[in-house]
Design an enzyme around this catalytic site. Sequence first.
Site, PDB file in Angstrom:
ATOM      1  N   ASP A  83       0.929  -1.090   0.011  1.00  0.00           N
ATOM      2  CA  ASP A  83       0.018  -0.023  -0.019  1.00  0.00           C
ATOM      3  C   ASP A  83       0.988   1.181   0.017  1.00  0.00           C
ATOM      4  O   ASP A  83       2.033   1.169   0.784  1.00  0.00           O
ATOM      5  CB  ASP A  83      -0.906   0.043   1.444  1.00  0.00           C
ATOM      6  CG  ASP A  83      -2.134   0.066   1.196  1.00  0.00           C
ATOM      7  OD1 ASP A  83      -2.839  -0.065   0.096  1.00  0.00           O
ATOM      8  OD2 ASP A  83      -3.039   0.574   1.965  1.00  0.00           O
ATOM      9  N   TYR A 105       2.328   4.928   1.247  1.00  0.00           N
ATOM     10  CA  TYR A 105       2.100   5.541   2.784  1.00  0.00           C
ATOM     11  C   TYR A 105       1.033   6.457   2.930  1.00  0.00           C
ATOM     12  O   TYR A 105       0.448   7.029   1.729  1.00  0.00           O
ATOM     13  CB  TYR A 105       3.467   6.308   2.972  1.00  0.00           C
ATOM     14  CG  TYR A 105       4.664   5.390   3.066  1.00  0.00           C
ATOM     15  CD1 TYR A 105       4.807   4.651   3.994  1.00  0.00           C
ATOM     16  CD2 TYR A 105       5.631   5.706   2.163  1.00  0.00           C
ATOM     17  CE1 TYR A 105       6.001   3.621   4.315  1.00  0.00           C
ATOM     18  CE2 TYR A 105       7.008   4.865   2.111  1.00  0.00           C
ATOM     19  CZ  TYR A 105       6.913   3.978   3.360  1.00  0.00           C
ATOM     20  OH  TYR A 105       8.279   2.881   3.570  1.00  0.00           O
ATOM     21  N   PHE A 142       7.965   1.712  -0.594  1.00  0.00           N
ATOM     22  CA  PHE A 142       9.004   1.676   0.634  1.00  0.00           C
ATOM     23  C   PHE A 142       9.650   3.361   0.530  1.00  0.00           C
ATOM     24  O   PHE A 142      10.402   3.552   1.716  1.00  0.00           O
ATOM     25  CB  PHE A 142      10.026   0.642   0.512  1.00  0.00           C
ATOM     26  CG  PHE A 142       9.345  -0.563   0.737  1.00  0.00           C
ATOM     27  CD1 PHE A 142       9.167  -1.169   2.125  1.00  0.00           C
ATOM     28  CD2 PHE A 142       9.491  -1.594  -0.286  1.00  0.00           C
ATOM     29  CE1 PHE A 142       8.639  -2.252   2.298  1.00  0.00           C
ATOM     30  CE2 PHE A 142       8.903  -2.853   0.164  1.00  0.00           C
ATOM     31  CZ  PHE A 142       8.493  -3.165   1.403  1.00  0.00           C
ATOM     32  N   HIS A 172       9.174  -9.429   6.377  1.00  0.00           N
ATOM     33  CA  HIS A 172       8.920  -7.946   5.892  1.00  0.00           C
ATOM     34  C   HIS A 172       9.865  -7.031   6.778  1.00  0.00           C
ATOM     35  O   HIS A 172      10.126  -7.442   7.792  1.00  0.00           O
ATOM     36  CB  HIS A 172       7.417  -7.440   6.308  1.00  0.00           C
ATOM     37  CG  HIS A 172       6.809  -6.381   5.493  1.00  0.00           C
ATOM     38  ND1 HIS A 172       7.143  -5.209   6.195  1.00  0.00           N
ATOM     39  CD2 HIS A 172       6.166  -6.019   4.491  1.00  0.00           C
ATOM     40  CE1 HIS A 172       6.907  -4.036   5.084  1.00  0.00           C
ATOM     41  NE2 HIS A 172       6.226  -4.510   4.247  1.00  0.00           N
TER      42      HIS A 172
END
Length: 226
Positions: free
Chosen positions: A66, A68, A79, A189
């Site tokens: 998703d 931010y 990221f 993760h």
Amino acid sequence: MSVALEPGWLAVLHQEFEKDYMKSLKAFLKQEKDAGALVYPKGSDIFNALNTTPFDEVKVVILGQDPYHGIGQAHGLSFSVQKGIAIPPSLKNIYKELETDIDGFIAPRHGNLTQWATQGVLLLNATLTVRASEAGSHQNRGWEIFTDEIIKSISEKKKNIVFLLWGKYAQQKAALIDQKKHHILTAAHPSPFSAYNGFLGSKHFSKANQLLVQDNISPIDWKLSD
């Protein structure tokens, strides 16, 4: 549906923009805008991952889930955050891993990963938009169909791509990838909740470069300038 997209990607994905799911998604995004919802990233950055990493130049794929959802964070690369924005916890752990994996890597004072994207690292989120302050708010609206098509297109039309799949959600996408033609590296993760379960110490960045070099592809310079 007209969209500003890098020509190589447009050639591969143009049919997707005429499909019903994409028309529904476009209507949903318009509805959000009409209702006054703040949506991230801004419209011109939604396809930033594709526009910064042309189809013909993809070497490595890093999958996120998703964008931010905080002010000024998302700019269309998984990221990554824009300069001047605090570095998120997952990215701090990515930098931590790079410091032990890549000789001479020094964590920059920013979280902008565009330097990777311009070298052939596709920083792709499964969902390309989100409502401000509401994580996951644009999931299951059609973006995942589109981004699955991106992964399938890479798998079918390219070879020797290194896929970095971190966490269970990203690892589910392995089913879309022809493992006889491509390389898949999996780990936990980098989130603070799971990074110590195998992300830290995975050496994915040096391993990705080793795989590229063995396939006669130039490696990624993972170092980031301030």
